[in-house]
Scaffold this active site. Structure first.
Site, short mmCIF file in Angstrom:
data_model
loop_
_atom_site.label_atom_id
_atom_site.label_comp_id
_atom_site.label_asym_id
_atom_site.label_seq_id
_atom_site.Cartn_x
_atom_site.Cartn_y
_atom_site.Cartn_z
N ASP A 1 0.83 -1.21 0.00
CA ASP A 1 0.00 0.00 0.00
C ASP A 1 0.86 1.26 0.00
OD1 ASP A 1 -1.12 -2.38 1.47
OD2 ASP A 1 -2.96 -1.28 1.07
N ASP B 1 -1.51 -2.46 -4.12
CA ASP B 1 -1.85 -1.07 -3.92
C ASP B 1 -0.61 -0.20 -4.15
OD1 ASP B 1 -4.37 -1.90 -3.50
OD2 ASP B 1 -4.54 -1.20 -1.44
N ASN C 1 -6.38 -4.09 -4.45
CA ASN C 1 -7.68 -3.61 -4.93
C ASN C 1 -7.57 -2.27 -5.64
OD1 ASN C 1 -7.05 -3.03 -2.12
ND2 ASN C 1 -8.87 -1.71 -2.17
N HIS D 1 -2.45 -9.77 -1.31
CA HIS D 1 -2.81 -8.45 -0.82
C HIS D 1 -3.66 -8.45 0.46
CE1 HIS D 1 -3.31 -4.18 -0.95
NE2 HIS D 1 -4.63 -4.27 -1.05
N HIS E 1 -11.43 -3.85 6.92
CA HIS E 1 -11.23 -5.09 6.15
C HIS E 1 -11.24 -6.34 7.03
CE1 HIS E 1 -10.29 -2.50 2.82
NE2 HIS E 1 -9.21 -2.02 3.41
N HIS F 1 -2.94 -4.31 2.45
CA HIS F 1 -4.36 -3.97 2.44
C HIS F 1 -4.85 -3.22 3.68
CE1 HIS F 1 -8.24 -4.14 0.67
NE2 HIS F 1 -8.75 -5.11 1.40
N VAL F 2 -4.63 -3.76 4.86
CA VAL F 2 -5.07 -3.08 6.08
C VAL F 2 -3.98 -2.07 6.44
CG1 VAL F 2 -5.62 -3.35 8.52
CG2 VAL F 2 -6.37 -5.07 6.86
N HIS F 3 -4.36 -0.79 6.58
CA HIS F 3 -3.35 0.26 6.71
C HIS F 3 -2.79 0.32 8.12
CE1 HIS F 3 -5.23 2.28 2.95
NE2 HIS F 3 -4.58 1.18 2.70
#
Ligand SMILES: Cc1ncc(COP(=O)(O)O)c(C=O)c1O
Length: 1080
Positions: A195, A222, A279, A361, A371, A398-400
């Site tokens: 990300d 990302d 995504n 991801h 998420h 994915h998860v920030h």
């Protein structure tokens, strides 16, 4: 004492304590869950398009956005770049990819780019939004070129572009290839980011990451977040909050991709980077097209790793096998991704790549509210497969936020489950994940968690046990979560060896090398890998996964792009082995698909922690005699195992032995191959027994190996000898000819005798080959099988300039001493069959009669390993052959030295093994024995074979340039020393007559063998029927075979042999004072 005087010792103590604080290890079991309190995070702001780092710095067709990616193994890599600028507007005109060529020049120094590659593709892609007021995008020309034949662990300099167009090539860049695939070398530091985006926080992540000097970067999806922009370049931190309702389609601003490529170029052109889709790469456009930028801009080793998709692929780097998976492509068990993954994992040989690391991801194990359990459907489909193959670590994004799990499988702590690490915030402009699903009021509504693009189905079941029983969320940080922290940063994995890897999380708010979280990830293969294959042992102790609702994703993977395939590489002449070498998938119909199944099975079994009550009594080395254990190492004892179920059965193979034999038959081009633990000797015996019944005739050359005589004794076959051509000057016999065979067959046919088979020795010990194909053409029309004693020719298949093999020439049975020129352990051989003239079952039966019922697995696995080694190294004989030819050339120029070659024989023999160097020093008045003594005593050169007039040297895969140089120098020395000194001497005559003449047979070898014997003085043996084999080696021609009458000629030959002090190994009286005769 003043206060200051305490400080140094205290500081020292503190320093010592810090130094002593070793990172925690997964070995010590699951860690207590830790949540780091939220610190300062700062808002991430995108770099504007005015930032010089994102602007185009080249003109015309000069390359930009240069990047390197790995291929499936370290001998190959991809270089990508873009030429020409992108266009934005209502009407865009895609560039023609054929306008500019795709060429990479590369080499080991910046000023010596001697190699050129142009194989790959060039393309453009477009992002089309044909809606009122929206703009379209078309890219510059994207080039991907694959470099091949690279040396692992080597720094390469390169320049890309089109050398034919002025100013259309890049500057010189450099990157390093990954270490060679194998369990002892690893990339030093693997940076892991997710990300990333293109914010000022991104730049801090990237700067820190580069300062930590990674060899490889994994980017877990990302990338540039172009989909947070409208086509007019307006961006936001949350697209759905600000624009979703006002736009006809989710827009993107594709120039952000070019900005990202430009900003990253200093990194991506030097450090290989491997990317999977996130995504934010979906980027839907008209006609449901998705992932256009992602799949066009990056190079992936998809094809090389057997995948047909840019979304999932695998590669090896040193001792690590990486699998990169797709969260946004069909992951269902019936889907292509799953089937590819099964195939890929089945091929992984953990003795070669001990580490198995996966990346994708969307995380399966996250405790953040954002998420939360969004990827549960993917987990339900794929987790068991990954677990069963012993995946060690899983990286996701994915998860920030950052989160590391304990070892886990199916939400249950499991010492054999992977460690899941989510590095979801490399700096992008979206919100950081800070809330946890287990916070009071933090549990999301289950119905809101599925991602429509991932199938939109809820796959998370309620829990039946543990702290979350009956609930969707836990009420405190779940035990599977070891450490979580909302911070920007990157991680670095340092794989130290085949069991230990150090993982470190570096937060942007710290110095680049300060550590936020760290842990030693320790593999325990003995505990977790099932013997005999790659799988885990403990599936049964873990709850089985509930089957999921059928989730089949249909993701359009076609992007709107124009693709041109540029030159498909140089046509390299295919090595001979490739004609028959099947793909591993095809060849592994049995159980295994490791590249050396037997070796792997042995290793897995030996790594078990078990109490052994089986043979051998040294008990896997525990009771090994220390003198031998010190000499050959404890590993030899540890792997000296009996026929345990997982190790298969040599005489009724249906597991790893069958698999290994099949692979050998594919490589050697036979229809069936048997592994032998009693040398070529037992293969020859079995071949004769399988083809000849008692009383049948076997046509054999008189200079056959002793094993053929024992085969005659065992089978009861009667020999019909062919006298090979004999060169008396060299005291060496050659091969036999098709004409001689035809005459022998006709003679027997005329006498009404049944010919059971013809046995040919090809090559001979001195390397002389017979025309096997010609002999086959004489025999096959008559239904006579041809057996070839190819003990000295196991290497023939592995180079075009080596003679053709007996199997290639149509021999029915060919027996090869793999332990001679090839590299298996002494006593291990192979028997190859082609055609159906001989019964497979009969051969198997005979081999069982002749071999030990406790075959050595060390010998068997050495055959498997030798085969594997050859199959992976197609040019392996280049150097030995070049050395041997050069050496022969040099030796022929040495005065007084001659080298045996085909012209030494009058017959038209088709070939002589170039790796066999036989020299004569007869012109220096030296016998073979004398020359050999001088070479050994004076120069420490150890030959393979010594004769009355020759010395033979076998060049093999271990021969070094210095060895052959020494041989030539020593021969020169010998020549200088003896040329003048011996010139007046006359060479002693060592022979009185041709040993092959005058044979008089009275009994068959079998009759003679079973007849009562007595000993007579050699002088008194004339007229007696010999009861033993008398075969001086060399020339390796039996003077007397059991059942033959001692003639005047044979006696005088033997007296001469005795006079020279030659001993006859195998004779009852090796010094030939007496012989054993039949007492009729
Ligand atoms: C021509 C020939 N055939 C067969 C053999 C027997 O081979 P092994 O030692 O593998 O049993 C040898 C061994 O030296 C040989 O030279």
């Amino acid at each position: 004492m003043c206060r200051g005087s305490f400080l140094p010792p205290l500081l020292l103590l503190a320093a010592a304590l810090v130094a002593a604080a070793e990172p925690a290890s997964t070995l010590s079991g699951p860690a207590r869950p830790v949540t780091v309190p939220l610190g300062e995070r700062g808002h991430a702001v995108d770099l504007p398009d005015t930032d010089p780092r994102v602007q185009r710095r080249v003109t015309g067709w000069a390359p930009e956005q240069v990047a390197v990616a790995l291929s499936a193994d370290p001998t190959s890599a991809w270089v990508s770049w873009i030429t020409g600028d992108f266009q934005m507007g209502a009407a865009v005109q895609p560039l023609d990819p054929t306008t500019v060529a795709s060429v990479v020049r590369y080499g080991l120094a910046a000023d010596s780019l001697l190699h050129e590659a142009s194989s790959g593709e060039s393309l453009v892609y477009s992002q089309l939004y044909p809606f009122e007021g929206l703009q379209n995008y078309t890219s510059g020309i994207i080039h991907h070129v694959r470099l091949r034949g690279l040396d692992p662990g080597t720094k390469y300099y390169y320049q890309c572009g089109d050398p034919a167009i002025p100013d259309a090539t890049s500057g010189v860049h450099a990157f390093r290839t990954m270490p060679a695939v194998g369990p002892r070398s690893y990339p030093e530091r693997i940076a892991v980011v997710g990300d990333l985006g293109l914010t000022y926080n991104t730049t801090s992540t990237v700067e820190h990451m580069v300062r930590n000097q990674p060899d490889l970067i994994l980017l877990l999806g990302d990338v540039c977040y172009a989909n947070l922009y409208l086509t007019n370049g307006t961006g936001t931190d949350c697209y759905s909050c600000d624009f979703a309702k006002s736009t006809p389609i989710h827009e993107t601003y594709q120039p952000r991709w070019d900005y990202w490529g430009r900003y990253m170029e200093p990194v991506t052109s030097t450090i290989p980077m491997m990317v999977v889709e996130g995504n934010h790469e979906i980027e839907e456009q008209i006609h449901n097209r998705t992932f256009a930028a992602y799949s066009s801009r990056f190079a992936f080793p998809s094809e090389e790793s057997g995948s047909s998709s840019p979304f999932y692929y695998s590669f090896d780097a040193g001792g690590i096998h990486f699998v990169m998976l797709a969260s946004y492509a069909d992951y269902s068990r019936s889907g292509e991704q799953f089937r590819w993954l099964e195939r890929d994992l089945a091929k992984v040989d953990r003795s070669v790549t001990p580490w198995l690391i996966a990346g994708w991801h969307a995380p399966w194990y996250t405790t953040y509210k954002a998420h939360y359990r969004e990827a549960d459907c993917m987990r339900v489909e794929m987790e068991e497969l990954l677990y069963s193959h012993g995946v060690d670590v899983v990286f996701t994004g994915h998860v920030h936020a950052y989160e590391r799990s304990n070892r886990v499988f199916n939400y249950t702590l499991d010492p054999c489950g992977p460690v899941h690490i989510s590095v979801g915030d490399g700096g992008n402009r979206e919100k950081m994940a800070t809330g946890h699903a287990d916070d009071a009021g933090g549990c999301p509504d289950p119905a809101s968690t599925p991602d429509p693009f991932m199938g939109g189905v809820l796959c998370a079941a309620n829990f039946t046990a543990g702290p979350a029983a009956g609930r969707f969320c836990w009420d405190r940080q779940p035990e599977y979560s070891a450490y979580r922290e909302s911070s920007f940063g990157h991680g670095v994995l340092e794989v130290k060896n085949d069991t230990h890897a150090l993982w470190r999380w570096h937060r942007n708010q710290d110095r680049y090398n300060a550590v936020g979280d760290e842990v030693y990830i320790v593999r325990e293969p003995h505990k977790c890998l099932r013997p005999g294959n790659n799988k885990l042992t403990r599936l049964s102790s873990s709850p089985r996964l509930a089957s999921s609702p059928l989730v089949t994703l249909v993701v359009s993977q076609e992007s709107h792009r124009h693709r041109v395939v540029v030159q498909c590489g140089n046509s390299v002449s295919a090595p001979r082995i490739s004609e028959t070498q099947a793909s591993p998938a095809e060849s592994s119909s049995v159980i295994q698909s490791d590249t050396s199944p037997l070796v792997h099975a042995l290793q897995s079994t030996a790594s078990q922690d078990v109490s052994c009550f089986h043979f051998p009594g040294h008990n896997r080395g525990k009771a090994a005699p220390s003198s031998l254990s010190k000499l050959i190492g404890p590993g030899a004892f540890l792997h000296d195992l009996p026929e345990l179920p997982e190790l298969d059965d040599l005489f009724s193979p249906n597991g790893v032995i069958l698999d290994a034999q099949k692979r050998a038959s594919e490589l050697f081009g036979s229809s069936k191959t048997w592994f032998l633990v009693n040398g070529t000797t037992c293969g020859i015996q079995a071949s004769v027994m399988a083809t000849c019944s008692p009383g049948d005739y076997l046509i054999v050359p008189r200079n056959c190996h002793i094993s053929v005589i024992s085969a005659l004794v065992l089978s009861g076959a009667i020999p019909k000898y062919i006298i090979p051509e004999y060169n008396s000057g060299w005291d060496i016999a050659g091969g036999i000819t098709p004409l001689q065979v035809e005459e022998a067959v006709k003679e027997l046919e005329e006498d009404g005798k049944r010919v059971g088979g013809v046995l040919v020795t090809s090559p001979t010990y001195h390397g002389v080959c017979s025309n096997v194909q010609g002999i086959v053409s004489v025999c096959h029309p008559r239904g006579i099988p041809v057996i070839v004693d190819e003990a000295h020719g196991a290497h023939f298949r592995f180079h075009d300039s080596l003679p053709s093999t007996a199997t290639e020439q149509g021999a029915d049975l060919a027996v090869q001493s793999t332990h001679k020129v090839l590299c298996s352990l002494t006593q291990s051989s192979m028997l190859h069959m082609t055609g159906d003239l001989v019964s497979v079952d009969k051969v198997s039966q005979c081999l069982q009669v002749l071999q030990s019922s406790s075959p050595s697995y060390l010998l068997l696995s050495s055959l498997d390993a030798a085969r594997d080694h050859l199959s992976k190294n197609t040019n392996i004989f280049d150097d030995p052959l070049a050395m041997a030819l050069e050496t022969k050339d040099q030796l022929t120029t040495v005065p007084g030295i001659s080298v045996l070659d085909l012209p030494c024989f009058a017959s038209d023999f088709p070939a002589i093994d170039p790796l066999r160097i036989t020299l004569s020093a007869s012109d220096l008045q030296l016998s073979g024995y004398e020359a050999d003594d001088i070479l050994y005593e004076g120069h420490q050169i150890v030959s393979e074979l010594v004769g009355t007039r020759s010395v033979t040297f076998a060049v093999n895969l271990g021969t070094r340039a210095q060895d052959v140089e020494k041989l030539v120098q020593s021969a020169k020395h010998l020549s200088e020393k003896c040329f003048l000194a011996n010139s007046s001497k006359l060479m002693k005559e060592h022979r009185v007559c041709d040993p092959l003449d005058m044979i008089s047979v009275h009994l068959t070898p079998r009759e003679a063998f079973f007849t009562k014997k007595r000993r007579v003085r050699i002088e008194d043996s004339l007229g007696e029927i010999c009861g033993e084999l008398i075969c001086p080696y060399p020339p390796g021609i039996p003077v007397l075979i059991p059942g033959e009458v001692v003639t005047h000629d044979s006696l005088s030959y033997l007296m001469n042999v005795r006079h020279q002090g030659i001993t006859i190994s195998g004779a009852v009286d090796a010094e030939l004072n007496s012989i054993s005769v039949c007492d009729l």
